[in-house]
Design a protein around this motif. Structure first.
Motif, PDB file in Angstrom:
ATOM      1  N   MET A  73      -3.740   5.982  -7.088  1.00 60.40           N
ATOM      2  CA  MET A  73      -3.147   6.873  -6.093  1.00 60.40           C
ATOM      3  C   MET A  73      -2.837   6.085  -4.823  1.00 60.40           C
ATOM      4  O   MET A  73      -3.422   5.025  -4.566  1.00 60.40           O
ATOM      5  CB  MET A  73      -4.061   8.058  -5.789  1.00 60.40           C
ATOM      6  N   VAL A  74      -1.894   6.620  -4.027  1.00 57.40           N
ATOM      7  CA  VAL A  74      -1.500   5.998  -2.763  1.00 57.40           C
ATOM      8  C   VAL A  74      -2.017   6.873  -1.623  1.00 57.40           C
ATOM      9  O   VAL A  74      -1.792   8.082  -1.607  1.00 57.40           O
ATOM     10  CB  VAL A  74       0.036   5.870  -2.658  1.00 57.40           C
ATOM     11  N   ILE A  75      -2.723   6.241  -0.660  1.00 55.64           N
ATOM     12  CA  ILE A  75      -3.390   6.991   0.412  1.00 55.64           C
ATOM     13  C   ILE A  75      -3.137   6.289   1.748  1.00 55.64           C
ATOM     14  O   ILE A  75      -3.068   5.070   1.821  1.00 55.64           O
ATOM     15  CB  ILE A  75      -4.923   7.048   0.168  1.00 55.64           C
ATOM     16  N   ASN A  76      -3.024   7.075   2.807  1.00 57.95           N
ATOM     17  CA  ASN A  76      -3.045   6.537   4.159  1.00 57.95           C
ATOM     18  C   ASN A  76      -4.463   6.008   4.413  1.00 57.95           C
ATOM     19  O   ASN A  76      -5.429   6.767   4.381  1.00 57.95           O
ATOM     20  CB  ASN A  76      -2.692   7.646   5.154  1.00 57.95           C
ATOM     21  N   TYR A  77      -4.599   4.711   4.671  1.00 60.36           N
ATOM     22  CA  TYR A  77      -5.943   4.129   4.746  1.00 60.36           C
ATOM     23  C   TYR A  77      -6.765   4.700   5.904  1.00 60.36           C
ATOM     24  O   TYR A  77      -8.000   4.758   5.833  1.00 60.36           O
ATOM     25  CB  TYR A  77      -5.869   2.600   4.819  1.00 60.36           C
ATOM     26  N   VAL A  78      -6.106   5.143   6.986  1.00 62.23           N
ATOM     27  CA  VAL A  78      -6.835   5.745   8.107  1.00 62.23           C
ATOM     28  C   VAL A  78      -7.517   7.037   7.652  1.00 62.23           C
ATOM     29  O   VAL A  78      -8.623   7.365   8.106  1.00 62.23           O
ATOM     30  CB  VAL A  78      -5.886   6.016   9.286  1.00 62.23           C
TER      31      VAL A  78
END
Length: 366
Positions: free
Chosen positions: A317-322
């Motif tokens: 999955m792709v996530i905003n790291y913040v």
């Protein structure tokens, strides 16, 4: 008015009032802090008409009185003064500030206290008690997820409601959600659900020691809180908070458990090469391992593999790291769990063992 006090005791309080006062406000009196000396106590008040603050500190009063003075310049003066006692007196519409041996003297013009707006108050009968430790933890677990989009003003604060014998706090910016619930016996039956501005919650967290109890009241679209020598109130945010229950997944089949510190360290390293506008990182879970990596850019790529407890299918999955970093940083437990069912559906982040809070993040499109 004439009084004397230690530099640091008044400096700390004036620093707080400057955080409240709106520097953009055209009404000059709102840039002032009110000082009232009486019975060897100095009462300090500040407001921006949305938030009000009042506190008291012990001082040596030679002559009672009340005035208001430009807060920003008062703070600047106090910061430059040497350690020790400072004398304050009002003469000819000026506040005279002098050092212990009178070799440093400042004069600040004052404005009559009658022009200072009255702070809101509420009867003591309306207050109920909340343990400071619990309330501060609720603020810590939610406040970072508040939206800063002013067009969606109803998400610019933290939602507080009563659920049976529990306090529930929720914050969301539309892409993530933070939830915490604390069981409390003292909540009144008729407590109104409300949206509390994040600014006042940050102020409470900054000032409170975390021991003892808060006195809390919610009435007339206003949130009131008292603790130690401090009284704070804030206008509530009006509007309909989103139905957060619809966002909470009923069941998530896959679970991965990773060491909190190892995950945060890896995320910090990998984020060095993240494209800072999108903040996208990819997470891949497979048998006993988890990869955290970045997409190919002109600068390069980064990847780190961690061991984890996971035995489900290969999953990316792709996530905003913040959105991963902020909730995990405030967890106290050593391990963190990720629950998911589909790369495009909600990811739930919890502590291990599970506590009374969780965080939900919506993945980005691959």
């Amino acid at each position: 008015m004439k009084f004397r006090c230690n530099k640091n005791s008044i400096l700390n309080e004036i620093s707080i009032t400057q955080d409240i006062i709106s520097s953009k406000n055209t009404l000059s009196i709102l840039s002032n802090v009110l000082l009232e000396a009486n019975n060897n106590l100095l009462t300090i008040k500040a407001t921006d008409l949305k938030i009000g603050f009042e506190t008291q500190i012990p001082v040596s009063v030679e002559e009672s009185g009340i005035t208001t003075v430009f807060c920003d310049k008062l703070l600047g003066i106090l910061r430059t003064m040497p350690e020790g006692d400072i004398s304050f007196s009002v003469e000819k519409q000026k506040l005279i500030i002098s050092s212990e041996n009178n070799n440093i003297i400042f004069q600040l013009k004052v404005i009559d206290a009658e022009k200072f707006p009255s702070l809101k108050s509420i009867s003591d009968n309306n207050y109920f008690t909340v343990p400071q430790k619990d309330f501060i933890e609720m603020i810590t677990q939610t406040s970072f997820a508040v939206s800063d989009d002013e067009t969606r003003y109803f998400m610019n604060g933290v939602f507080l409601e009563k659920k049976e014998n529990s306090f529930v706090m929720v914050a969301t910016d539309g892409r993530r959600l933070s939830f915490i619930k604390k069981e409390l016996d003292s909540i009144p039956e008729n407590m109104e659900s409300s949206i509390i501005p994040v600014k006042v919650l940050g102020l409470i967290k900054k000032l409170a020691a975390g021991e003892g109890e808060f006195l809390v009241a919610i009435s007339d679209k206003t949130f009131f809180i008292k603790f130690d020598n401090n009284k704070i109130y804030s206008n509530l945010i009006e509007g309909q908070f989103p139905n957060y229950q619809r966002v909470i997944p009923e069941k998530q089949e896959q679970v991965a458990v990773i060491s909190k510190e190892e995950f945060l360290s890896a995320l910090r390293r990998v984020s060095v090469l993240v494209e800072q506008k999108s903040k996208r990182v990819l997470m891949r879970f497979y048998d006993g391992s988890a990869d955290i990596y970045t997409e190919e850019t002109e600068i390069g790529t980064a990847k780190e593999t961690l061991s984890c407890e996971y035995s489900g299918p290969d999953f990316t999955m792709v996530i905003n790291y913040v959105y991963l970093q902020e909730p995990i940083k405030v967890m106290e437990e050593e391990d963190v769990s990720f629950k998911f069912t589909d790369p495009s559906k909600a990811l739930t982040i919890s502590s291990v063992p599970e506590h009374d809070y969780f965080h939900i993040v919506m993945p980005m499109q691959v």
